[in-house]
Motif scaffolding. Structure first.
Motif, PDB file in Angstrom:
ATOM      1  N   ASN A  52      26.678 -21.808 -32.637  1.00 44.97           N
ATOM      2  CA  ASN A  52      25.449 -21.354 -31.976  1.00 44.97           C
ATOM      3  C   ASN A  52      25.384 -21.683 -30.496  1.00 44.97           C
ATOM      4  OD1 ASN A  52      23.948 -22.124 -35.029  1.00 44.97           O
ATOM      5  ND2 ASN A  52      24.042 -20.064 -34.195  1.00 44.97           N
ATOM      6  N   LEU A  53      26.540 -21.981 -29.904  1.00 42.33           N
ATOM      7  CA  LEU A  53      26.560 -22.305 -28.477  1.00 42.33           C
ATOM      8  C   LEU A  53      25.986 -21.160 -27.649  1.00 42.33           C
ATOM      9  CD1 LEU A  53      28.914 -24.443 -26.619  1.00 42.33           C
ATOM     10  CD2 LEU A  53      28.872 -22.131 -25.740  1.00 42.33           C
ATOM     11  N   LEU A  54      26.280 -19.952 -28.098  1.00 41.83           N
ATOM     12  CA  LEU A  54      25.788 -18.750 -27.422  1.00 41.83           C
ATOM     13  C   LEU A  54      24.266 -18.808 -27.239  1.00 41.83           C
ATOM     14  CD1 LEU A  54      26.457 -15.790 -26.596  1.00 41.83           C
ATOM     15  CD2 LEU A  54      26.161 -15.153 -28.970  1.00 41.83           C
ATOM     16  N   ARG A  55      23.574 -19.330 -28.238  1.00 40.89           N
ATOM     17  CA  ARG A  55      22.119 -19.359 -28.185  1.00 40.89           C
ATOM     18  C   ARG A  55      21.571 -20.636 -27.551  1.00 40.89           C
ATOM     19  NH1 ARG A  55      18.060 -17.142 -31.244  1.00 40.89           N
ATOM     20  NH2 ARG A  55      16.046 -17.948 -30.660  1.00 40.89           N
ATOM     21  N   TYR A  56      22.096 -21.782 -27.989  1.00 44.11           N
ATOM     22  CA  TYR A  56      21.473 -23.035 -27.572  1.00 44.11           C
ATOM     23  C   TYR A  56      22.217 -23.755 -26.452  1.00 44.11           C
ATOM     24  CZ  TYR A  56      18.587 -22.140 -31.625  1.00 44.11           C
ATOM     25  OH  TYR A  56      17.723 -21.558 -32.508  1.00 44.11           O
ATOM     26  N   GLY A  57      23.360 -23.221 -26.034  1.00 45.32           N
ATOM     27  CA  GLY A  57      24.078 -23.819 -24.922  1.00 45.32           C
ATOM     28  C   GLY A  57      24.870 -25.053 -25.325  1.00 45.32           C
ATOM     29  N   SER A  58      25.523 -25.660 -24.345  1.00 40.18           N
ATOM     30  CA  SER A  58      26.462 -26.736 -24.625  1.00 40.18           C
ATOM     31  C   SER A  58      25.755 -28.084 -24.734  1.00 40.18           C
ATOM     32  CB  SER A  58      27.523 -26.801 -23.532  1.00 40.18           C
ATOM     33  OG  SER A  58      27.113 -27.653 -22.490  1.00 40.18           O
ATOM     34  N   LEU A  59      26.480 -29.053 -25.277  1.00 36.05           N
ATOM     35  CA  LEU A  59      25.936 -30.404 -25.424  1.00 36.05           C
ATOM     36  C   LEU A  59      25.638 -31.032 -24.068  1.00 36.05           C
ATOM     37  CD1 LEU A  59      28.156 -31.621 -28.380  1.00 36.05           C
ATOM     38  CD2 LEU A  59      25.667 -31.342 -28.396  1.00 36.05           C
ATOM     39  N   HIS A  60      26.354 -30.609 -23.026  1.00 35.43           N
ATOM     40  CA  HIS A  60      26.054 -31.151 -21.695  1.00 35.43           C
ATOM     41  C   HIS A  60      24.627 -30.815 -21.270  1.00 35.43           C
ATOM     42  CE1 HIS A  60      29.978 -32.795 -20.753  1.00 35.43           C
ATOM     43  NE2 HIS A  60      30.530 -31.707 -21.244  1.00 35.43           N
ATOM     44  N   ASP A  84      10.338 -36.595 -32.100  1.00 30.25           N
ATOM     45  CA  ASP A  84       9.068 -36.231 -31.473  1.00 30.25           C
ATOM     46  C   ASP A  84       8.860 -34.719 -31.612  1.00 30.25           C
ATOM     47  OD1 ASP A  84       6.970 -35.525 -29.863  1.00 30.25           O
ATOM     48  OD2 ASP A  84       7.729 -36.506 -28.044  1.00 30.25           O
ATOM     49  N   PRO A  85       7.961 -34.314 -32.512  1.00 24.36           N
ATOM     50  CA  PRO A  85       7.816 -32.874 -32.789  1.00 24.36           C
ATOM     51  C   PRO A  85       7.229 -32.084 -31.609  1.00 24.36           C
ATOM     52  CG  PRO A  85       6.161 -34.137 -33.991  1.00 24.36           C
ATOM     53  CD  PRO A  85       7.065 -35.132 -33.340  1.00 24.36           C
ATOM     54  N   VAL A  86       6.604 -32.787 -30.650  1.00 28.53           N
ATOM     55  CA  VAL A  86       6.064 -32.055 -29.493  1.00 28.53           C
ATOM     56  C   VAL A  86       7.190 -31.686 -28.531  1.00 28.53           C
ATOM     57  CG1 VAL A  86       4.412 -32.076 -27.597  1.00 28.53           C
ATOM     58  CG2 VAL A  86       3.836 -33.197 -29.756  1.00 28.53           C
ATOM     59  N   SER A  87       7.996 -32.668 -28.149  1.00 29.64           N
ATOM     60  CA  SER A  87       9.075 -32.375 -27.193  1.00 29.64           C
ATOM     61  C   SER A  87      10.327 -31.857 -27.891  1.00 29.64           C
ATOM     62  CB  SER A  87       9.434 -33.638 -26.416  1.00 29.64           C
ATOM     63  OG  SER A  87      10.041 -34.589 -27.273  1.00 29.64           O
ATOM     64  N   GLY A  88      10.509 -32.206 -29.172  1.00 25.59           N
ATOM     65  CA  GLY A  88      11.736 -31.835 -29.872  1.00 25.59           C
ATOM     66  C   GLY A  88      12.852 -32.854 -29.736  1.00 25.59           C
ATOM     67  N   HIS A  90      20.710 -31.726 -39.758  1.00 21.66           N
ATOM     68  CA  HIS A  90      20.173 -30.376 -39.955  1.00 21.66           C
ATOM     69  C   HIS A  90      19.018 -30.389 -40.956  1.00 21.66           C
ATOM     70  CE1 HIS A  90      22.461 -27.277 -37.826  1.00 21.66           C
ATOM     71  NE2 HIS A  90      23.457 -28.132 -37.830  1.00 21.66           N
ATOM     72  N   GLN A  91      19.236 -31.080 -42.087  1.00 17.92           N
ATOM     73  CA  GLN A  91      18.229 -31.101 -43.140  1.00 17.92           C
ATOM     74  C   GLN A  91      16.929 -31.745 -42.640  1.00 17.92           C
ATOM     75  OE1 GLN A  91      18.617 -29.714 -46.275  1.00 17.92           O
ATOM     76  NE2 GLN A  91      16.409 -30.015 -46.244  1.00 17.92           N
ATOM     77  N   PHE A  92      17.066 -32.893 -41.978  1.00 20.12           N
ATOM     78  CA  PHE A  92      15.886 -33.599 -41.463  1.00 20.12           C
ATOM     79  C   PHE A  92      15.096 -32.710 -40.503  1.00 20.12           C
ATOM     80  CE2 PHE A  92      13.726 -35.949 -38.176  1.00 20.12           C
ATOM     81  CZ  PHE A  92      13.029 -36.914 -38.887  1.00 20.12           C
ATOM     82  N   LEU A  93      15.813 -32.061 -39.610  1.00 22.36           N
ATOM     83  CA  LEU A  93      15.113 -31.246 -38.610  1.00 22.36           C
ATOM     84  C   LEU A  93      14.507 -29.998 -39.242  1.00 22.36           C
ATOM     85  CD1 LEU A  93      17.460 -31.796 -35.566  1.00 22.36           C
ATOM     86  CD2 LEU A  93      15.043 -32.405 -35.724  1.00 22.36           C
ATOM     87  N   ARG A  94      15.211 -29.407 -40.204  1.00 19.02           N
ATOM     88  CA  ARG A  94      14.659 -28.227 -40.863  1.00 19.02           C
ATOM     89  C   ARG A  94      13.362 -28.610 -41.578  1.00 19.02           C
ATOM     90  NH1 ARG A  94      19.373 -26.142 -42.887  1.00 19.02           N
ATOM     91  NH2 ARG A  94      19.076 -27.399 -44.756  1.00 19.02           N
ATOM     92  N   ASP A  95      13.353 -29.799 -42.195  1.00 26.22           N
ATOM     93  CA  ASP A  95      12.131 -30.272 -42.862  1.00 26.22           C
ATOM     94  C   ASP A  95      11.001 -30.505 -41.861  1.00 26.22           C
ATOM     95  OD1 ASP A  95      13.572 -30.202 -45.172  1.00 26.22           O
ATOM     96  OD2 ASP A  95      13.892 -32.372 -45.306  1.00 26.22           O
ATOM     97  N   ASN A  96      11.361 -30.660 -40.591  1.00 32.73           N
ATOM     98  CA  ASN A  96      10.354 -30.868 -39.552  1.00 32.73           C
ATOM     99  C   ASN A  96      10.216 -29.642 -38.654  1.00 32.73           C
ATOM    100  OD1 ASN A  96       9.281 -33.849 -39.489  1.00 32.73           O
ATOM    101  ND2 ASN A  96      11.418 -33.929 -40.142  1.00 32.73           N
ATOM    102  N   ASP A  97      10.534 -28.489 -39.222  1.00 34.24           N
ATOM    103  CA  ASP A  97      10.303 -27.219 -38.506  1.00 34.24           C
ATOM    104  C   ASP A  97      11.104 -27.087 -37.223  1.00 34.24           C
ATOM    105  OD1 ASP A  97       8.887 -25.287 -39.671  1.00 34.24           O
ATOM    106  OD2 ASP A  97       6.932 -25.862 -38.893  1.00 34.24           O
ATOM    107  N   HIS A  98      12.230 -27.783 -37.149  1.00 39.60           N
ATOM    108  CA  HIS A  98      13.090 -27.682 -35.974  1.00 39.60           C
ATOM    109  C   HIS A  98      14.525 -27.382 -36.401  1.00 39.60           C
ATOM    110  CE1 HIS A  98       9.708 -29.132 -33.682  1.00 39.60           C
ATOM    111  NE2 HIS A  98      10.398 -28.979 -32.557  1.00 39.60           N
ATOM    112  N   ILE A  99      15.410 -27.305 -35.411  1.00 37.01           N
ATOM    113  CA  ILE A  99      16.797 -26.954 -35.699  1.00 37.01           C
ATOM    114  C   ILE A  99      17.715 -27.796 -34.818  1.00 37.01           C
ATOM    115  CG2 ILE A  99      16.874 -25.028 -34.045  1.00 37.01           C
ATOM    116  CD1 ILE A  99      18.535 -23.474 -36.039  1.00 37.01           C
ATOM    117  N   PHE A 100      18.791 -28.323 -35.417  1.00 33.44           N
ATOM    118  CA  PHE A 100      19.813 -29.027 -34.651  1.00 33.44           C
ATOM    119  C   PHE A 100      20.558 -27.970 -33.827  1.00 33.44           C
ATOM    120  CE2 PHE A 100      23.757 -31.398 -33.955  1.00 33.44           C
ATOM    121  CZ  PHE A 100      23.291 -32.675 -33.713  1.00 33.44           C
ATOM    122  N   ALA A 134      12.727 -25.384 -31.683  1.00 33.94           N
ATOM    123  CA  ALA A 134      11.805 -24.984 -32.745  1.00 33.94           C
ATOM    124  C   ALA A 134      12.564 -24.102 -33.728  1.00 33.94           C
ATOM    125  CB  ALA A 134      10.621 -24.232 -32.150  1.00 33.94           C
ATOM    126  N   LYS A 135      12.311 -24.301 -35.008  1.00 32.34           N
ATOM    127  CA  LYS A 135      13.049 -23.545 -36.026  1.00 32.34           C
ATOM    128  C   LYS A 135      12.630 -22.079 -35.992  1.00 32.34           C
ATOM    129  CE  LYS A 135      12.442 -23.494 -40.684  1.00 32.34           C
ATOM    130  NZ  LYS A 135      12.309 -24.167 -41.994  1.00 32.34           N
TER     131      LYS A 135
END
Lengths: 496, 496
Positions: B180-188, B128-132, B146-156, B242-243
């Motif tokens: 990239n935990l520093l930036r996007y935080g943990s999986l929890h 869902d490109p609106v919510s991500g 990663h590839q799929f999301l990059r193609d959809n202007d997002h980032i894993f 968002a990428k």
């Protein structure tokens, strides 16, 4: 504000019965508690005095009211542990209570449960400016945590309109979301460690945990959002972010919820890493707020169908201002938005936030309100508000006195797909309640949403989980409750 | 690379005994599995052929090797459910396996456990490109996500050096941290929902969950980092960001770990919201990597005691470049750092990352490695590496062949207080192991760190949790294991 004295919950909901397995707290129990608690750690209501403990028994919305005659306010984890051990052995029911700003009746008793207030556990324990780990007692008021961290060049990763009263432990217990979730993420990611007293008095703690610890099941997670049903949170360690140097915000008027969505996608793309809040309010929300803030001039020239508040925060004022003003100018040029007020200084920044933060008290200022908090796919987000307003209006209940409903309004956190529905009322009636429920829940179920995005379950949504959770999930939850609290003494009549 | 064929784990660790309660998988079991699985969903080793299933039996570090003769590779959740129901009834032990890039022996059998590979469940389900919100099968390889999301202007929201092999489900099962935990935080915080098959075959799912859902205990959290011991993750919903439009990085040489810390605090302050990685490597790490990448010219003119890789990502290339170059210029002017190479284009950006991501394979290229992954307070972070190197060197084990150890190096994620200790070896010996353990764990315990920051527990750290977890925590973990998996068939001999 016209204060409504809430009816006793036990009388308003006669179908809910006191669990006869629980002992009625008596003088011998008080005597035991006084044996190790200081005088100011025990509050008793004089016999026959219903009003003495009303601020502990009644919720913030004046909707629920318990009949407890005993409030304990321990000052240490060890005392909480001793209290719980005794209550478990004696089968005395207990309601843990933080700032009592809860919105689903989770933090007040239903019958005669002992109220365990954390308000006297209010010390900041430790702060590490290198890692950002902040440790405090559960009873620290959120505004004090904010102040302390601001003084140390950091920021508490969560803010709420109730920040002057709500407590850090309560916020974690209810997994509060708040105004900056979009930027800093949920408490499940930000809480580093917890100190918890279990129903049997045992203390389980990983409050000294570091940023990363992958040694076994992440036990603390179950307590986040458990609303004090399986343990009493007494200490919290949370990751504070570096304080942004630049804060900017803008208050926008626009004409449809479709545009709100378009603007949100645009903001995610163009403001990206500096976007820290994206809030919306409908016409009715702001109409109530204009009445409530009567002496304060409104921010925009005109009233609009929808309003959006966007906040950015970052490390460079010039860069951030450039990004935000470019964004707004483009949106005006594209005629996406009708009007916008960008803050020019800290006072204007605060004033803009005042308009958003005053929506809940404004709605509550006519006497009381029915309040729903839901998450939905963004495309469906506002539709629930329209459906409810239409239904109440068709029944002829909305309008000037003596009609019971002042307004039915919607606002919330677009970034999180979270809408708050407030029905501002002059009085609570069974007719309104009958029109609202189960209609609201069935509507949410039909759209595969959640009946509680951030407010939790409490008394209000107890027994309603099946609208958004599966049978097996509910069974696992009940098993967790039973495993941690086999006597069911913690926060009974609520949650699962 | 010199491949070491690992000794069978059962022979290398004779103190670990096969649980006699487990049935030995036999022809009648295979017959049953073949009754509902396709031909390519069942792999059997020909009798007496130890090599046929070696890629499933042996771990990435060539350290552990199981003796399973049966690999199941179901293509649907329903098939996983049928497999688990049967195995539970028959008491057949099962090891769930993702990309098998695990570093603690969690993803390979110890004895004859059936290997349940998720690799054929590899479909992306929804985005869902609106919510991500991004939903996929557990077996989707991370680079494909990663590839799929990059193609959809997002980032894993997570990246790992093993991205070409590791799978989304495995990453969640092991609560991987990454770059990239520093930036996007943990999986929890980032996982929105999970679909899990329980040991008895029941499917528990909240994979359609929205960004916020506060209706009851957050059950999915227990499965994050549970290493497949209480359920098999078959589907994941995760929040994609968002990428960023601008990515920049810099490779820095400097002379002490004190300066690494100073630079980190400075980066948090000055780069703030665009800081997305802060990695360090010591002299030895890069020395091995120079040998490993032999045809690639090194990034800096000189070798240094420490190296730091800083990445920024944001929405405006001009703003980000200005912030980063100002930051680096100030650090050079202040003589904090000795040398720096800022990337000028995407190729240089990728090359800089290659130097960091090649450290683990470089250390593994001499035959094998002992690997520890720990979190500590930042001030103590590098001290464990110094202590271990000193100890091994004093024993005369480090040097040219025939000495068994090539190098003992440290590197990791400064932002998360996480160090990886790699002891690159020509062979695994009991002498080295005896010098390393329990020394490493006791050192960590003395500094109140964690013996596993992100790699997990697995077989390697099974039985070692007491170095950083309390008795009551371990008891609660054991109770959780017993509750979800009463026959203990899932991933036995490991974890709690």
């Amino acid at each position: 504000m016209v204060a409504i004295a809430a009816q006793f919950t036990a009388e308003a909901y006669p179908q809910v019965h006191r669990n006869p397995a629980f002992k009625v707290p008596g003088p011998e129990d008080v005597k035991y508690f006084r044996s190790f608690l200081d005088a100011d750690e025990v509050l008793e209501a004089p016999q026959g005095d219903d009003e003495a403990l009303v601020s502990f028994n009644q919720d913030w919305m004046n909707k629920y009211r318990g009949q407890s005659n005993l409030v304990l306010l321990p000052k240490s984890t060890e005392k909480v542990s001793k209290i719980m051990k005794y209550c478990n052995e004696q089968k005395l029911a207990v309601v843990p209570q933080g700032g009592n700003t809860d919105l689903v009746g989770a933090s007040v008793p239903v019958f005669d449960e002992i109220i365990l207030s954390l308000k006297q556990m209010n010390k900041i324990r430790d702060f590490d400016p290198v890692s950002g780990a902040f440790k405090c007692d559960a009873g620290v008021v959120m505004k004090d945590a904010h102040q302390f961290l601001r003084d140390n060049d950091h920021i508490f990763p969560l803010d709420l309109p109730s920040r002057n009263a709500c407590q850090v432990g309560g916020v974690v217990s209810t997994n509060a979301g708040g105004l900056n979730l979009l930027r800093y993420g949920s408490l499940h990611g930000n809480v580093l460690g917890l100190e918890v007293v279990l129903p049997n008095g045992e203390i389980i703690s990983n409050i000294d945990a570091l940023r990363k610890d992958n040694t076994g099941y992440d036990l603390k997670q179950l307590f986040i959002g458990a609303e004090g049903t399986i343990g009493v949170i007494t200490g919290v360690s949370i990751l504070a972010a570096a304080k942004p140097k630049a804060f900017n915000n803008v208050f926008i008027g626009l004409e449809s919820f479709d545009v709100v969505q378009t603007l949100f996608v645009k903001a995610k793309k163009e403001l990206s890493e500096i976007l820290s809040a994206f809030e919306f309010m409908d016409r009715g929300s702001i109409k109530c707020t204009i009445e409530y803030l009567k002496d304060m001039p409104f921010l925009l020239k005109n009233q609009h169908n929808f309003y959006v508040l966007i906040e950015t925060s970052g490390s460079n004022q010039a860069h951030d201002s450039e990004k935000l003003t470019t964004f707004i100018q483009n949106a005006l040029d594209e005629k996406l938005i009708s009007e916008a007020k960008v803050s020019d200084n800290i006072d204007e920044y605060n004033t803009i936030w005042t308009w958003r933060k005053s929506v809940p008290p404004a709605c509550n200022s006519y006497g009381g309100m029915y309040k729903y908090d839901m998450s939905l796919k963004l495309k469906d987000l506002y539709s629930v508000s329209e459906a409810v307003t239409k239904r109440l209006d068709a029944a002829g209940l909305i309008g000037d006195a003596p009609k019971p409903i002042v307004a039915s309004v919607g606002y919330g956190h677009v970034g999180d797909g979270n809408i708050h529905l407030n029905i501002a009322v002059r009085e609570f009636t069974k007719e309104i309640e009958g029109l609202l429920e189960p209609f609201v829940y069935e509507y949410i179920q039909s759209k595969k949403g959640s009946i509680s995005a951030e407010h939790g379950v409490g008394f209000h949504k107890h027994g309603h989980l099946h609208y958004c959770r599966s049978e097996i999930e509910i069974r696992f939850m009940k098993e967790i409750k039973k495993h941690y609290d086999p006597n069911f003494i913690l926060n009974p009549y609520k949650y699962v």
